[in-house]
Design a protein around this motif. Structure first.
Motif, PDB file in Angstrom:
ATOM      1  N   GLN A   1       0.836  -1.201   0.000  1.00 58.60           N
ATOM      2  CA  GLN A   1       0.000   0.000   0.000  1.00 58.60           C
ATOM      3  C   GLN A   1       0.876   1.259   0.000  1.00 58.60           C
ATOM      4  O   GLN A   1       0.577   2.235  -0.689  1.00 58.60           O
TER       5      GLN A   1
ATOM      6  N   GLU B   1      -5.528  -6.357  -6.013  1.00 62.01           N
ATOM      7  CA  GLU B   1      -6.574  -5.524  -5.411  1.00 62.01           C
ATOM      8  C   GLU B   1      -6.174  -4.053  -5.417  1.00 62.01           C
ATOM      9  O   GLU B   1      -6.998  -3.170  -5.685  1.00 62.01           O
TER      10      GLU B   1
ATOM     11  N   GLN C   1      -6.565  -2.719  -8.865  1.00 61.28           N
ATOM     12  CA  GLN C   1      -7.974  -2.550  -9.181  1.00 61.28           C
ATOM     13  C   GLN C   1      -8.535  -1.265  -8.569  1.00 61.28           C
ATOM     14  O   GLN C   1      -9.382  -0.608  -9.160  1.00 61.28           O
ATOM     15  N   ASP C   2      -8.031  -0.899  -7.382  1.00 63.08           N
ATOM     16  CA  ASP C   2      -8.578   0.240  -6.645  1.00 63.08           C
ATOM     17  C   ASP C   2      -7.868   1.554  -6.930  1.00 63.08           C
ATOM     18  O   ASP C   2      -8.383   2.625  -6.589  1.00 63.08           O
ATOM     19  N   HIS C   3      -6.675   1.491  -7.513  1.00 65.17           N
ATOM     20  CA  HIS C   3      -5.892   2.707  -7.743  1.00 65.17           C
ATOM     21  C   HIS C   3      -5.530   2.817  -9.223  1.00 65.17           C
ATOM     22  O   HIS C   3      -5.280   1.817  -9.883  1.00 65.17           O
TER      23      HIS C   3
ATOM     24  N   ASP D   1     -17.186  -5.430 -15.371  1.00 71.09           N
ATOM     25  CA  ASP D   1     -16.114  -4.614 -14.808  1.00 71.09           C
ATOM     26  C   ASP D   1     -14.882  -4.818 -15.677  1.00 71.09           C
ATOM     27  O   ASP D   1     -14.605  -5.940 -16.116  1.00 71.09           O
TER      28      ASP D   1
ATOM     29  N   HIS E   1     -10.695  -3.378 -16.200  1.00 74.10           N
ATOM     30  CA  HIS E   1      -9.553  -2.543 -15.837  1.00 74.10           C
ATOM     31  C   HIS E   1      -8.396  -2.866 -16.773  1.00 74.10           C
ATOM     32  O   HIS E   1      -7.911  -4.001 -16.801  1.00 74.10           O
TER      33      HIS E   1
END
Length: 378
Positions: free
Chosen positions: A142, A173, A176-178, A368, A370
């Protein structure tokens, strides 16, 4: 009739089929123009289903083959229509932005965020990806992402896949989120050793520290030990450093041979990993989407509708363009029964004809989607 005559007959039929195919594709262009003008979707599943039902009924004993023939024709037609229809997509905008500033050579320098400490496998990957890079060590995956997103570092290096333990889900993950782009990757051969303070024997050890992935890659060895606690930590190099600094003669670390030299430890056992063919792939991520010369690998995360044939629809788009898929892995969606996301890697470049329209059609048809980047592996 001999074989030569039979083949001559097939050649005649093939010429007729080709002419009909060309006529059908030209008609698909007309369909695309109409759909573009009236803002209609490319996919018309009800009509395709109706045609397939008629075809299988008329084909008799060859109904299975006829079904696949017409399914392929539909996919080719949709691929062609996707090239012609001008509806905007996120992946289209992202790729155009990447290509607007295409760089001929991947940089050799720059600030790069790396999880761990000196001696970590991520550090070795950093040195391979950016030989003259300036490494900034952080505590977590992170934190690597945060350093790149904030502009503190131009690049970040993360492990994404291991040949023994599969994908690093936590990294997927984060991707996918950033909104980060993969701009490069490399593959390292990983050798794990059991390290301890000088003079420590196997019988002295009561606790072993390492990263969860390394623990999984040495599971057979660890499962054969009695009375030894296995304790996960953030990084294999950090485990070695911690054992060295602790002075604990009952502690050991699963780490690498360079870490033994770096932190003054000795190898207790160098044959502890499950497989000799143990490789980890590392990716280099950046904040801005950039595609460098030689990019030949595309990474995606997608999800499909939970219905029969949904994944086949995705794969058929790749098959229609002759694109090889080097990775397909499913991952259950947390909190949803029997729903999955898929990690895909394709051997392709967005500059090849038909590839970007195919990606745009995937974005339109997937629940979805990405696009993680188009890059080269070194």
């Amino acid at each position: 009739m001999d074989l030569k005559e039979i083949r001559g007959k097939i050649d005649t039929i093939d010429r007729q089929l080709l002419q009909l195919f060309l006529e059908r594709m030209a008609t698909a262009d007309e369909v695309a123009a109409y759909k573009n003008e009236h803002h209609l979707p490319i996919m018309n599943k009800a009509r395709e289903r109706e045609i397939l039902a008629h075809v299988t009924e008329e084909a008799g004993e060859w109904e299975r083959y006829a079904y696949h023939l017409f399914s392929t024709l539909f996919e080719l037609s949709r691929s062609r229509q996707a090239e012609l229809i001008a509806a905007p997509t996120r992946v289209g905008a992202q790729v155009k932005a990447s290509l607007a500033d295409i760089q001929p050579v991947f940089p050799q320098t720059g600030l790069v965020a790396c999880q761990g400490v000196e001696g970590a496998n991520s550090q070795v990957a950093c040195d391979r990806l950016l030989p003259r890079g300036n490494i900034v060590y952080v505590k977590s995956f992170q934190a690597v992402v945060a350093a790149v997103e904030s502009g503190l570092c131009k690049f970040g290096v993360l492990p994404i896949e291991n040949s023994s333990n599969g994908s690093v889900r936590a990294v997927y993950e984060l991707l996918q989120d950033h909104k980060l782009s993969i701009v490069r990757s490399t593959r390292l051969c990983i050798r794990h050793e059991l390290l301890a303070l000088p003079g420590v024997k196997m019988g002295d050890i009561t606790e072993i520290y390492s990263h969860q992935q390394a623990i999984g890659q040495c599971s057979k060895f660890l499962n054969g030990l009695n009375g030894v606690r296995v304790i996960p930590c953030d990084n294999t190099a950090m485990a070695a450093k911690m054992v060295a600094e602790s002075g604990n003669r009952h502690a050991a670390a699963i780490s690498s041979h360079p870490c033994a030299e770096l932190y003054g430890l000795e190898c207790v056992n160098d044959a502890i990993q499950d497989s000799e063919n143990n490789y980890t792939r590392f990716i280099c991520v950046a904040k801005d989407p950039v595609i460098y010369a030689g990019a030949n690998r595309i990474s995606l995360i997608i999800s499909t509708d939970n219905k029969p044939g949904a994944l086949y629809d995705v794969l058929s788009k790749l098959a229609a363009l002759g694109i090889n898929m080097s990775k397909l892995e499913s991952c259950p969606v947390s909190g949803r029964n029997f729903e999955f996301i898929f990690f895909l890697e394709l051997e392709a470049s967005v500059q090849e004809p038909g590839v970007l329209p195919m990606l745009e059609e995937l974005e339109r048809s997937c629940a979805d989607f990405h696009f993680l980047g188009n890059y080269a592996e070194v």
